[in-house]
Design a protein around this motif. Structure first.
Motif, short mmCIF file in Angstrom:
data_model
loop_
_atom_site.label_atom_id
_atom_site.label_comp_id
_atom_site.label_asym_id
_atom_site.label_seq_id
_atom_site.Cartn_x
_atom_site.Cartn_y
_atom_site.Cartn_z
N ALA A 76 -11.25 -1.35 -9.29
CA ALA A 76 -10.40 -1.94 -10.32
C ALA A 76 -10.46 -3.45 -10.23
CB ALA A 76 -8.97 -1.44 -10.15
N LEU A 118 -1.78 4.07 -9.68
CA LEU A 118 -1.53 2.68 -9.30
C LEU A 118 -2.78 2.02 -8.72
CD1 LEU A 118 2.03 3.18 -7.82
CD2 LEU A 118 1.46 1.87 -9.86
N MET A 119 -3.56 2.80 -7.98
CA MET A 119 -4.79 2.22 -7.41
C MET A 119 -5.77 1.86 -8.52
SD MET A 119 -5.67 3.89 -3.73
CE MET A 119 -6.11 5.50 -4.27
N GLY A 138 -5.44 -1.45 -9.59
CA GLY A 138 -5.81 -2.51 -8.66
C GLY A 138 -4.95 -2.61 -7.41
N LEU A 139 -4.01 -1.68 -7.21
CA LEU A 139 -3.18 -1.75 -6.00
C LEU A 139 -3.83 -1.01 -4.84
CD1 LEU A 139 0.62 -1.17 -6.75
CD2 LEU A 139 -0.60 -3.30 -6.41
N PRO A 140 -3.91 -1.64 -3.66
CA PRO A 140 -4.37 -0.91 -2.48
C PRO A 140 -3.42 0.26 -2.20
CG PRO A 140 -4.26 -3.25 -2.03
CD PRO A 140 -3.64 -3.04 -3.37
N TYR A 164 -9.08 0.94 -5.72
CA TYR A 164 -8.49 -0.34 -6.10
C TYR A 164 -9.51 -1.48 -6.07
CZ TYR A 164 -8.16 -1.69 -1.16
OH TYR A 164 -8.44 -2.03 0.14
#
Lengths: 253, 406
Positions: A76, B360-361, B364-366, A73
């Motif tokens: 990203a 999902l990561m 950009g989601l932790p 993430y």
């Protein structure tokens, strides 16, 4: 923008990549050719940082920063975006929610993008649930457009897409990579657009069809986990079309 | 059956364990609770109590509700309806008022089914009677709250719900207990009658306490073209819960839907099933359950019985195991008696797929937020035919509980 040095990667006890070197300057789009199982997807997954892909040597530098050990993430958030070849469906997670997640950092009004990709009817559906091949690609592209990364990693964006949709996908990719010229009546100078664009791309293609729509700057052939050849992408594609990947194998020996 | 005969049978069943679920020792509980005073205005209830029942979908301000039944321990503290053509009474009032009601009382559930029904028959502590008159549609849901706060108490409830012909009735039943209440037992007997062309949506949200045992016993009968939608949510810690409600689709083209959302935290034992018996032509049924084990045990049962031609029913059970120590067992059963029926089921028990977390990561989601989003999605069931305000209420409750879960 992206520098990969001597990258070797192990996946489930098998070494897939052997000392890969790659350099994508800002604003350039590079294309990765190669037969199935040559390690193209592994390279993309490793750049994105998924846990199963174990870097055993080398490093990945993104915008001057070593990201080799960064969680997914954070990569990203640092500007890497990935379009999955076969994304999973997540029950109960709507496409709209995915766009909201993608939009967290970019904070843009993404409705025009939804319309451009003709995806209004899918927002209320579970992401990827029952999507056709073309719909999956449009969904992936839309998510990336909303996320607006500085380096887009596209894993076979044209696979499974019918003729009707491939032009739409092509336009979307050009928009994502800022390779769409400004409208004719626009005062914007095309050279300026070209020179000022920062976004880079790394596109995996098995068939090369995407080159009919997207102008790439450089091409690579990946064979057995190494970069076997690089040069002008159209020339490489023509060569593969004429003599197949076998020639590349011969070349390597 | 004569009352005396029923009583005898109930007495004989006082030691009869239920078919499923851990056995509860009834001698641990008291049948006596002091009388509580009637509350004209529910918004005057203590703030903690209001918060507690709000988590079970009960609005003490009565905003967006057609009426309220509120029972605390053994006392009915509020019983008020705001819409004509809709009735809400205590079960005792209703039985006194309507002679015909005895044909509905204990008709689908035999008092001697098990020790819990027997106890509830012999020691009734009220319950509600809700009815829509023919053709009447509730403008807002009617809410019923069953609240317990006295330690070691048993609360035996009997409810009768009747949606008369061509009427539409929406009910939210919220059950809650005082936080950290010591042991308690709730037995809720509910009989639902959905007449010809009527539609009942019944949403029950449980917000009990860690040491409570709960034994609902419910059954529904659906007439021609009638629709029964039952939603059940239990996401808070509870000692044990066992229920296996049954719907009889008696009328042609009738429909039943069950949606169960279950979360078992460490120390919780949940045994929840739904059974639909399709007895008439054109019957349709759907049973969906979502079970999450966060250290506790869940048995998710389901049973579809096809007894008439041209019926179609589907059973879906999904289980998600979040941490070690718990167990989910999916037990789907299909029983067909005729050619030309269509019964099916799908069941899956697993952990969160890494692939979904990765997806999902990559956006950009932790990781923790990615897992939360997947769990939230897992618990999201779009319930066909559920009024929007009820769906919103359900979503709110699920979201609130899911926050404490993760």
């Amino acid at each position: 923008m992206l520098v990969i040095e001597n990258l070797s990667v192990r996946l489930f006890n098998r070494i897939i990549l052997h000392g890969v070197n790659l350099h994508i300057p800002a604003g350039e789009v590079h294309v990765l050719f190669g037969p199935n199982g040559s390690g193209k997807t592994t390279l993309l997954m490793t750049i994105m940082g998924f846990a199963d892909y174990e870097v055993i040597s080398g490093q990945i530098i993104f915008n001057g920063k070593d990201i080799t050990n960064l969680p997914v993430y954070e990569r990203a958030q640092a500007g890497l975006g990935l379009s999955f070849q076969r994304p999973p469906t997540i029950k109960g997670v709507k496409t709209q929610q995915m766009l909201e997640i993608c939009n967290r950092h970019s904070q843009q009004d993404y409705r025009p993008l939804v319309e451009e990709l003709n995806f209004q009817d899918f927002l209320g559906r579970d992401v990827n649930q029952g999507f056709s091949g073309g719909e999956i690609k449009r969904s992936e592209l839309l998510q990336l457009l909303v996320q607006s990364p500085t380096l887009a990693l596209l894993d076979e964006p044209e696979s499974g897409v019918d003729l009707e949709n491939i032009a739409l996908i092509g336009r979307g990719i050009n928009k994502l990579l800022r390779r769409q010229w400004p409208a004719e009546e626009s005062a914007e100078c095309r050279r300026k657009v070209r020179e000022e664009r920062k976004i880079g791309g790394l596109i995996i293609t098995h068939t090369g069809y995407i080159l009919d729509y997207v102008d790439a700057d450089r091409g690579y052939v990946m064979m057995n986990g190494t970069i076997a050849c690089q040069g002008n992408p159209r020339e490489i594609l023509r060569c593969i079309k004429e003599v197949g990947y076998e020639e590349c194998v011969r070349c390597m020996i | 059956m004569h009352d005396l005969e029923m009583k005898k049978r109930a007495q004989a069943a006082l030691d009869k364990p239920a078919q499923y679920g851990p056995d509860v020792d009834l001698s641990r509980f008291t049948l006596i609770a002091p009388q509580e005073s009637y509350q004209e205005d529910l918004s005057q209830l203590p703030a903690e109590l209001s918060r507690q029942v709000l988590s079970a979908g009960i609005e003490t301000g009565e905003k967006g509700r057609s009426g309220t039944y509120f029972q605390k321990n053994h006392s009915v503290i509020h019983c008020q309806i705001h819409q004509e053509g809709v009735e809400i009474l205590t079960i005792d009032q209703a039985l006194a008022k309507y002679d015909w009601l005895k044909d509905y009382y204990w008709k689908m559930i035999p008092p001697d089914q098990d020790k819990y029904t027997a106890w509830a028959y012999l020691n009734p502590h009220h319950g509600y009677f809700i009815r829509t008159r023919p053709g009447v549609k509730t403008l807002f849901p009617v809410q019923a709250c069953l609240y317990m706060e006295q330690d070691n108490l048993v609360q035996n409830i009997h409810n009768i719900i009747i949606a008369e012909e061509e009427s539409e009735l929406d009910i939210i039943t919220g059950c809650a207990a005082r936080p950290r209440m010591r042991q308690g037992l709730h037995v809720g007997v509910s009989e639902f009658y959905i007449k010809k062309g009527a539609r009942l949506t019944f949403t029950m949200i449980h917000n009990w306490a860690e040491e409570m045992d709960v034994r609902p016993r419910s059954a529904a009968s659906v007439g021609p073209s009638g629709i029964f939608i039952s939603n059940y949510v239990s996401m808070k810690p509870i000692h044990s819960l066992q229920m296996y409600p049954t719907t009889w689709l008696e009328g042609k083209d009738s429909l039943a839907r069950y949606y169960n959302i279950l979360v078992a935290s460490r120390g919780s034992e949940l045994d929840v099933g739904s059974r639909v018996i399709l007895k008439a032509e054109g019957g349709r049924a759907e049973v969906v359950s979502r079970a999450i084990s966060a250290g506790g045990n869940i048995r998710a049962r389901g049973c579809l019985v096809g007894k008439e031609k041209d019926i179609k029913a589907h059973l879906e059970c999904r289980g998600l195991i979040l941490e070690r120590g718990g167990m989910i067992q999916a037990i789907p059963e299909l029983e067909g008696y005729l050619p030309g029926i269509d019964l099916s089921h799908e069941a899956a028990v697993g952990k969160i797929a890494q692939e979904e977390i990765n997806y999902l990561m990559a956006r950009g989601l932790p990781e923790s937020e990615a897992i939360a989003a997947i769990v939230r999605g897992f618990l999201t069931v779009d319930i066909a035919g559920l009024p929007t305000e009820l769906q919103a209420e359900l979503n709110r409750v699920v979201e609130e509980s899911e926050k404490t879960l993760l």
